[in-house]
Write a protein that holds these residues in place. Sequence first.
Motif, short mmCIF file in Angstrom:
data_model
loop_
_atom_site.label_atom_id
_atom_site.label_comp_id
_atom_site.label_asym_id
_atom_site.label_seq_id
_atom_site.Cartn_x
_atom_site.Cartn_y
_atom_site.Cartn_z
N THR A 67 45.68 -21.15 -41.69
CA THR A 67 45.58 -20.40 -43.07
C THR A 67 44.52 -21.93 -43.80
OG1 THR A 67 47.65 -19.84 -43.29
CG2 THR A 67 46.26 -20.81 -44.83
N ILE A 68 45.00 -23.89 -43.53
CA ILE A 68 44.70 -24.00 -43.23
C ILE A 68 43.08 -24.63 -43.42
CG2 ILE A 68 44.08 -27.39 -43.00
CD1 ILE A 68 47.85 -26.80 -43.42
N ILE A 69 42.95 -24.62 -41.51
CA ILE A 69 41.83 -24.88 -41.17
C ILE A 69 40.90 -23.60 -42.76
CG2 ILE A 69 39.91 -23.93 -39.35
CD1 ILE A 69 41.73 -26.65 -39.47
N TYR A 70 41.59 -22.02 -42.53
CA TYR A 70 40.52 -21.21 -42.70
C TYR A 70 40.06 -21.54 -45.00
CZ TYR A 70 41.20 -17.90 -39.21
OH TYR A 70 40.92 -16.64 -37.91
N VAL A 71 41.02 -22.30 -45.50
CA VAL A 71 40.85 -22.66 -46.10
C VAL A 71 39.64 -23.88 -47.19
CG1 VAL A 71 41.71 -23.98 -47.93
CG2 VAL A 71 43.28 -22.34 -47.23
N ILE A 72 39.45 -24.42 -45.68
CA ILE A 72 38.71 -25.60 -45.79
C ILE A 72 37.35 -25.22 -45.24
CG2 ILE A 72 37.44 -27.72 -44.69
CD1 ILE A 72 40.80 -28.29 -44.23
N VAL A 73 37.03 -24.47 -44.04
CA VAL A 73 35.77 -24.17 -43.67
C VAL A 73 35.55 -22.38 -44.65
CG1 VAL A 73 34.63 -22.38 -41.93
CG2 VAL A 73 36.48 -24.08 -41.44
N PHE A 74 35.86 -21.68 -44.50
CA PHE A 74 35.83 -20.42 -45.57
C PHE A 74 36.32 -20.67 -46.93
CE2 PHE A 74 37.21 -18.51 -41.20
CZ PHE A 74 35.92 -18.70 -40.61
N GLY A 75 36.80 -21.30 -47.06
CA GLY A 75 37.02 -20.99 -48.67
C GLY A 75 36.46 -22.36 -49.22
N ASN A 76 36.74 -23.21 -48.81
CA ASN A 76 35.70 -24.44 -49.67
C ASN A 76 34.30 -25.10 -48.94
OD1 ASN A 76 37.60 -25.35 -50.79
ND2 ASN A 76 38.43 -26.23 -49.91
N ILE A 77 33.55 -25.07 -48.09
CA ILE A 77 32.51 -24.79 -46.91
C ILE A 77 31.90 -23.50 -47.62
CG2 ILE A 77 31.19 -25.29 -45.21
CD1 ILE A 77 33.31 -26.74 -43.73
N ALA A 78 32.12 -22.31 -47.08
CA ALA A 78 31.45 -21.10 -47.29
C ALA A 78 31.75 -20.43 -48.37
CB ALA A 78 31.64 -20.24 -45.94
N ASN A 79 32.55 -20.99 -48.89
CA ASN A 79 32.59 -20.55 -50.04
C ASN A 79 32.90 -19.26 -50.58
OD1 ASN A 79 33.20 -22.55 -52.37
ND2 ASN A 79 30.85 -23.08 -52.37
N ILE A 80 33.45 -18.55 -49.77
CA ILE A 80 33.92 -17.27 -49.68
C ILE A 80 34.92 -16.64 -50.48
CG2 ILE A 80 34.46 -15.39 -48.69
CD1 ILE A 80 33.62 -16.64 -45.92
N SER A 81 34.40 -15.66 -51.38
CA SER A 81 34.95 -15.28 -52.66
C SER A 81 36.37 -14.80 -52.13
CB SER A 81 35.05 -14.00 -53.04
OG SER A 81 35.98 -13.35 -54.15
N THR A 82 37.98 -14.95 -52.64
CA THR A 82 39.32 -14.53 -52.69
C THR A 82 39.66 -13.37 -53.29
OG1 THR A 82 40.17 -15.96 -53.06
CG2 THR A 82 39.98 -16.14 -51.57
N ASP A 83 38.61 -13.31 -54.81
CA ASP A 83 38.99 -12.15 -55.59
C ASP A 83 39.76 -13.03 -56.32
OD1 ASP A 83 37.47 -10.17 -54.61
OD2 ASP A 83 39.35 -8.74 -54.23
N GLY A 84 39.59 -13.91 -56.72
CA GLY A 84 40.61 -14.74 -57.60
C GLY A 84 42.18 -14.83 -57.29
N ILE A 85 42.46 -14.30 -55.99
CA ILE A 85 44.22 -15.19 -55.05
C ILE A 85 43.43 -16.38 -55.25
CG2 ILE A 85 45.93 -14.19 -53.68
CD1 ILE A 85 45.24 -11.84 -55.30
N PRO A 86 44.82 -17.47 -55.33
CA PRO A 86 44.89 -18.38 -54.50
C PRO A 86 44.21 -18.52 -52.85
CG PRO A 86 46.91 -18.33 -56.08
CD PRO A 86 46.05 -16.98 -56.14
N GLN A 87 43.97 -19.55 -52.57
CA GLN A 87 43.36 -19.18 -51.05
C GLN A 87 44.07 -19.03 -50.42
OE1 GLN A 87 40.15 -22.57 -51.10
NE2 GLN A 87 39.04 -20.65 -51.62
N ILE A 216 39.11 -12.69 -43.55
CA ILE A 216 38.86 -13.91 -44.01
C ILE A 216 37.92 -13.50 -45.47
CG2 ILE A 216 38.93 -15.44 -42.28
CD1 ILE A 216 35.86 -14.74 -42.03
N TYR A 217 37.47 -12.31 -45.92
CA TYR A 217 36.60 -12.03 -47.10
C TYR A 217 37.52 -10.38 -47.56
CZ TYR A 217 34.77 -8.66 -43.53
OH TYR A 217 34.70 -7.82 -42.32
#
Lengths: 286, 421
Positions: A67-87, A216-217
């Motif tokens: 989860t931590i890796i995903y938060v960093i890579v997909f959430g913060n680097i790739a900036n993929i939306s999470t529908d407003g849910i906490p990443q 992841i999306y």
Amino acid sequence: MEQEDRVIDPQWTEVIEPRSGLFKIDVYEIWRYRDLLVMLVRRDFVTYFKQTVLGPVWFFVTPIFTTIIYVIVFGNIANISTDGIPQIAFYLCGVTLWNYFSTCLNDTATVFSKNATMLGKVYFPRLIMPLSIVVSKLMQFGVQFLLFIAVVIYFWLQGLVRPNLWILASPLLIVLMAAFSLGLGMIFSSLTVKYRDMVQLLTFGVQLFMYATPVIYPVSTLPERYKPLLMANPLTAIFEAFKYAYLGAGEFSPGMLVYSSCVVCVIFMLGVLIFNKVEKNFADTI
Amino acid sequence: MKNISLEVENVSKQYRLGEVGTGTLSHDLNRFWARLRGKEDPFLKIGETNDRSVKGNSDYVWALNDINFQIEQGDAVGIIGRNGAGKSTLLKLLSKVTSPTTGNIKVKGRIASLLEVGTGFHPEMTGRENIFLNGAILGMTKKEIKRKFDEIVDFSGVERYIDTPVKRYSSGMYVRLAFAVAAHLESEILIVDEVLAVGDAEFQKKCLGKMNTVSQGEGRTVLFVSHNMVAVKELCTKGILMRNGTIDYKGLTIDTIHEYQKDAATNARYIHEGSPESAYGNRNIRILEFAAIPASGQDLNIESGIAVKLRFYNYTPNIALDTTFELRTVDETVVFHVGAFIKDKQNLKIGEYTVEFVIPANILNAGNYYFKLFFGKDQTELLLGADNLIGFEVENVKMGIKTHVYPGIIRPKFDYKINVS
């Protein structure tokens, strides 16, 4: 004389014959071997932690770090939306579900080649082995799910997620997922017995399949023209239903779930069919 | 009325030789097409009888061919035959590990099979955990195992280690525990495949004893496959002799064993080849002549002595050469293993050599024997090893008024001194 004996004495308890019915699962026999199922599940559980220092903590380490890796890579680097849910909640949900599905599938698909020596020496209902994997992974899933629940509660108290009554559908969703991975697993395991190519196919297939599933999306980020493709995947509805139930976001309708159930049923039946066909002569081809 | 507990009817089993995988798909499709049209499997017709020493034309082979027999309840049946006769395949079918190609097997009661002890033992788990796991794999319920737990531990004799992972066990302890679990299976029919070849002598005896109790004391049906004729004789009342996938003989144990021993030993007492090119051997040694004949008289019996002659051609110059003769009984007991130096210095020439010796009279008991032969270079390297080239039967001679064969591998004649005082 011989003929006479046979007439008097026809009370055979069992007849071993070359080929059996295509959809026949001897449920009674599996029930009779339920203790074996329990023992195998126990074996998986117990041996998982033998000679480890952290023991059961490892159950949590994998999803947390993924989860931590995903938060960093997909959430913060790739900036993929999470529908407003906490990443964290969003990815943890996807990771937990996906872990269950992929480990189940990977393990059931190779269960027969891995246990070849045992299968060549003793008879027991073969279905027990993939079943035991699905069950033991379910326990693992259960433990990881607790972690997820804790995270959901934390965010719920802050008002960031909106769990709703669809939570009650969770058992159904889990059963669907288990049946789907068991069905697919049976198909692959039956084929790998004869055609080892399937192992190769599966290893990268599962990896790619993750990207065809909303792990992841969220579905909402997808361009309209790709959506039908994504919806065709029976896991989509299950994942979205989960996210909708616990996090209160996602594109989900009961109709999708019905479609998923149908596909899962078909896959499961197909799995049983293929499995039955090769089961009896496993030992010859492994 | 006979109470049949197992009936095997027209059972055949076909195996595919060579590598599974090459052409599998095309054969599968062929089969599928034939079945769609309601025809017989095209590959079922082309099987050949299973003789592993003869090269066949077809890729398919019948490991079992049209087997028929019945077993009555409470019988202990020994299944014997040479390697590759189909014994293990038959057991596999009976224990449902694999299914027959044709025919059917009818069973009354639960079958427990012991094709191998310790199946499914997990090295990381303790003895206790493994008893439960292994028992479950063999078909016991948890309740049954719990009830018998103390008995199992007691029988295995590894009580002290019961909470230690089995990976720390010695191999003997491992096997003891494994057999103990299997021996306590509750079933009407017990199938055993040579598990007695494990453990030390004391434990083997215990196993045999246990199986005896199972068959005679508890009236359960036992099927026992073994090459150990002593064990078969001790345990079984009836015998089935298999050869090349068919049943060669059925009857009382003692008759079946006799039939087998006749069959197992090479009947050729004599082999002879004119030229080295066509003789048995390899590029080091070719055997021109190997014979065992009576040293005196016409019949080869206990009192005749046996003259052994070996003539061979050596192709390797400047070596020290020795030949070793190993005599074995048909149940593989080594009677002797003795060597003879052809040359003990490294200056042997290429050419023909002959070794002759006599096994004196009144040493070997009546029975069937065969020779193994080894040619060694400088006592370090094997030039040629030959198995079962010749064999012979030593005939019995009367002892007083008794005509039967006395037990024992040797039957020496002693110079008694009888003193009456």
